[in-house]
Design a protein around this motif. Sequence first.
Motif, short mmCIF file in Angstrom:
data_model
loop_
_atom_site.label_atom_id
_atom_site.label_comp_id
_atom_site.label_asym_id
_atom_site.label_seq_id
_atom_site.Cartn_x
_atom_site.Cartn_y
_atom_site.Cartn_z
N ASN A 1 1.04 -0.85 -0.41
CA ASN A 1 -0.15 -0.33 -0.27
C ASN A 1 0.81 1.45 -0.02
O ASN A 1 0.33 2.25 0.52
N ASP A 2 2.43 1.17 -0.10
CA ASP A 2 3.01 2.50 0.15
C ASP A 2 3.30 2.79 1.12
O ASP A 2 3.98 4.03 1.08
N ASP B 1 -6.65 1.56 10.44
CA ASP B 1 -5.25 0.77 10.57
C ASP B 1 -4.77 1.70 11.26
O ASP B 1 -3.89 0.87 12.11
N LEU B 2 -5.26 3.10 11.37
CA LEU B 2 -4.27 3.75 12.71
C LEU B 2 -5.18 4.65 13.20
O LEU B 2 -6.40 5.16 13.14
N GLY C 1 3.41 8.39 4.80
CA GLY C 1 2.81 6.91 5.65
C GLY C 1 2.10 7.21 5.97
O GLY C 1 1.24 6.45 6.18
N ASN C 2 1.37 7.78 6.31
CA ASN C 2 -0.04 8.63 6.99
C ASN C 2 -0.89 9.20 6.61
O ASN C 2 -0.26 10.46 5.29
N ARG D 1 -7.61 9.32 11.31
CA ARG D 1 -6.06 9.26 10.49
C ARG D 1 -6.20 7.96 9.71
O ARG D 1 -6.24 7.27 10.74
N THR E 1 -3.32 5.02 7.50
CA THR E 1 -2.42 4.45 6.26
C THR E 1 -2.83 4.92 5.18
O THR E 1 -3.99 4.50 4.80
N TYR E 2 -2.19 4.85 4.06
CA TYR E 2 -2.88 4.60 2.84
C TYR E 2 -2.79 3.19 2.71
O TYR E 2 -3.84 3.92 1.15
N SER E 3 -3.64 2.32 3.41
CA SER E 3 -3.75 1.32 3.10
C SER E 3 -5.89 1.39 2.37
O SER E 3 -6.03 1.37 1.69
N GLY F 1 -5.04 -10.75 -2.29
CA GLY F 1 -4.87 -9.83 -1.81
C GLY F 1 -4.57 -8.79 -2.81
O GLY F 1 -4.69 -7.35 -2.74
N ASP G 1 2.29 6.85 -6.54
CA ASP G 1 2.18 5.96 -5.75
C ASP G 1 1.08 6.09 -4.10
O ASP G 1 1.30 5.51 -3.68
N ARG G 2 0.45 6.89 -4.20
CA ARG G 2 -0.48 7.23 -3.77
C ARG G 2 -0.12 7.54 -2.67
O ARG G 2 -1.07 8.57 -1.75
N THR G 3 1.34 8.38 -2.62
CA THR G 3 1.54 9.52 -1.19
C THR G 3 1.54 11.12 -1.46
O THR G 3 1.10 11.61 -0.65
#
Lengths: 162, 757
Positions: A138-139, B37-38, B85-86, B108, B110-112, B155, B516-518
Amino acid sequence: MARLYIDGDEARFTKKDICLVDMEFYDGRKIEDLEPRRLFPVSGLMKYISLLDLDGKEHAIIRNVDSLMPESKEVILQSLNEYYLIPKITAIVDCSEKYGILKWTVDTDRGRQSLRIRNRFSDIKVLYDGRILVRDSNDNRYEIPDYRKLDKKSLFFLNSEI
Amino acid sequence: MEIETVLTNKEVPENIRAKFEENVEEGDQLLFIIVGDLTLKSKYGVTSLAVTEKKFMVYDPTLEGELEIYNHSDVLEAKVKRMYGNARLNIIFKDGEGKAGEKKDVFRFTYSVATLCDMAALFIENISAGKKLEEEYDVVHATYEKMMNVCPKCGRTLVRQGAECINCQSKSKIAGKLIKYIKPETKVLVICLFLSIVTTAMALVPPYITGTLVDTVLPNKDRDSLMWIVAALFGTYILQFGIGAIRSYMLRISGDRIVASLRNDVYRKSQSLPMKFYDKTSTGSVINRISGDTATLQSFMLRISQEVVVQFFMLIGIVVIMFILNWRLTLLSLIPVPIVVVGAKIFGRKILPFYRKIWRRWAGVSSVLTDTIPCVKVIKSFAGENRTVEKFERYNDEWLKVDISAAKIATAFPQVVSFFVTCGSLLIWSVGGSWVLSGTGGLTTGLLVSFISYASMFYGPVNFFAYLNDSYQQALSAAEKVLDILDAEDEPDFNKGNCPPIKGKIEFRNVNFSFDRTKKVLSDVNLVFQPGEIVGIVGTTGSGKSTLINLFMRFYDNYEGEILVDDVNIRDIDLQYFRSQIGFVQQDPMMFSDTIYNNIAYGKPDAHVEEVIHAAEIANAHEFIARQPDAYDSMLGERGIGLSGGERQRVSIARAVLKNPSLLIFDEATAAVDSETEHLIQEAIERLISGRTTLMIAHRLSTLRKADRIIVVDKGEIIENGSPEELMAMKGKYYKLVQIQTMADQVKKSKEEENFE
């Protein structure tokens, strides 16, 4: 225009928001709502911290966070810790591989997490100082500060990847 | 609006779902839940964001009371703030709620779940702004559908819904993929196999004859028989080695064909891989896979298809003969076998990590090579030779270290095996010898000699099978990397053959993109260009101009929204046809190591000579080409050595002219040339663009004097869009850029004039 570097105690930082700080110079100038960002998030965690305003314009660079006054240093570190989520892996609890995808369950300084690594060759980067940078599917980023200090079981799981 | 099921990205824990449900009032309903997840305190933990028609609820164990509820109608702005990262979902409240303008981080993650949270923010904001619920829910539904395009087993994100996951294919399927390369060689391989069996059978004859020599011929001093036996052995050897030579030759040819075919496929595949593959994989590692790993696989395939069968027959043949000669001694000679087999298994487990490490280090060495050898000019100009050599040596030393540690295991194991095998023969000598001496066990000297010969032959196949695991592991490591390319998804092209005529209307509809989703590189881009329109794209470096073009060229397909040409989604058009309709002129055009002629004719290899000359004329390239000693036959180096930047640019424009495209794209085509050359290029461009929809990225705004429209890109958003006159009147970003550049141009011009004088 010359870049403004902050070396020591010429500026004081106060917390504004979770990630934002205010910067006040001793001559009374004040710049509000600045976001500290690392210029070297991989190679220099404490050095060269850029201070950006809400439009992304840089106002100054802190040369070394350690050189700031203790309260200011604390404020900057808190802000950086909020912005950068790079959990430090302290142990690899479980490791399995299926269809070329590595699945790790790790203990980190932020708790236990399961992650998938798609490409073991490009997503696990070993640096010369023993640090390992990991990127999951997920980067999200993780860091093993020094793989040589991991426990035996973790090293066993990590062995073929380093 | 009635919904069938509440959309979720994963199973919502029962206690959390219950908390949400008890807070949904009558007349409202849960629409979707995002399980994160955060926590807000940046610790891992299960959190959730539930969105209903009227409000949204956040479950976070670090919150007081674990749950917070907000009404959509109180929200002025909902934005996702992406960090490293978040990310956080930020809310700004409307006036009149007692918290006017207050900003709050409510969730809040993560990128998931970043894409889902982006969608949730937009949903909340739009509902608050009074947009239609049904329409907004459709977007939500589509985003979930896209997110759920994942393999249920591993997945992994699939290229489209229902597509087969390349990672989850069975091992037999993987073997099937490799057998495909052996199949065309079946005839030759079967002949080789037959010849192998013949030579194996012949190899079994001499020890038996030796026994007869020792037991009968030598004690009886029978010279005639001796001569006959020697002659028979000589004949056997001639046949055995003669056939062996023919077999080796056939195998070599067959193997070459297998590896050539495998290499062709891997190379062909490397050409159809999407850009995102190359963003993450170094070219050095791809070259390594094409050159080295394919050869490893070829040798393993031959081992499997030939040696395994031969050695198996050899093993069975020897064991049968040994049992016939003396079953008790045979059982004795089998004692070391389990040790060898178990040892091989342990060895396999130990050596695999080393092979991976060796490959990783070797990829590092290769990437230094591919980085530095083509850039030798840059290295020399910066006097960086020593640094480069040091870097190469460092990487090479790393490889050496790992290879040496692998060598320890790889060499120690055969010695241990040989030791046990030798001990096995000592056992046969001591037991068999004492039987011969005492005359028991029905064993003669000749039989013992034969037996010892067979026993030493017997360990050959045993060793082979013991080491088979080693080469299997090597092959597995190579297969993993070769199949990583062979199985990688091609650039998506699901509508082959759909080649509608292109007039040139271009539309970007709600386009969002992130590499990259960031970080979002393009946000909510909406643009329409009419056929024949000349559009200038301006903006500062990194603003997203080139990304806009990259998406249009379909180098990246994983964007949100739609890009349409003549009202047809470009994803629905045959990819090769679509690109063939675009003339793309880049800032730093690459030249192939070929003649100028072939470089121009690259996009149309069957072009008539005069077409090529005409294209060069239009591109203002003909004159300088004609001045070259070899004119159109001049060979160009890897990066067009021998031509100036402006000349290379004009060759690349000639390439585009020859293609006669419907759409034209210029990516800073005049950025790296002087004013005079710019004028020549500009002239060429103006001839080329007439009547074609043209997108021109330009730093130099003078390049855009013919533009009908200018769009200004800033931080991935279109901030200005209109005719040059309109934008000048607006006095916005474009106006500022023009002001700055006019001043710069004046300075530049006066400097050029000074130099000229």
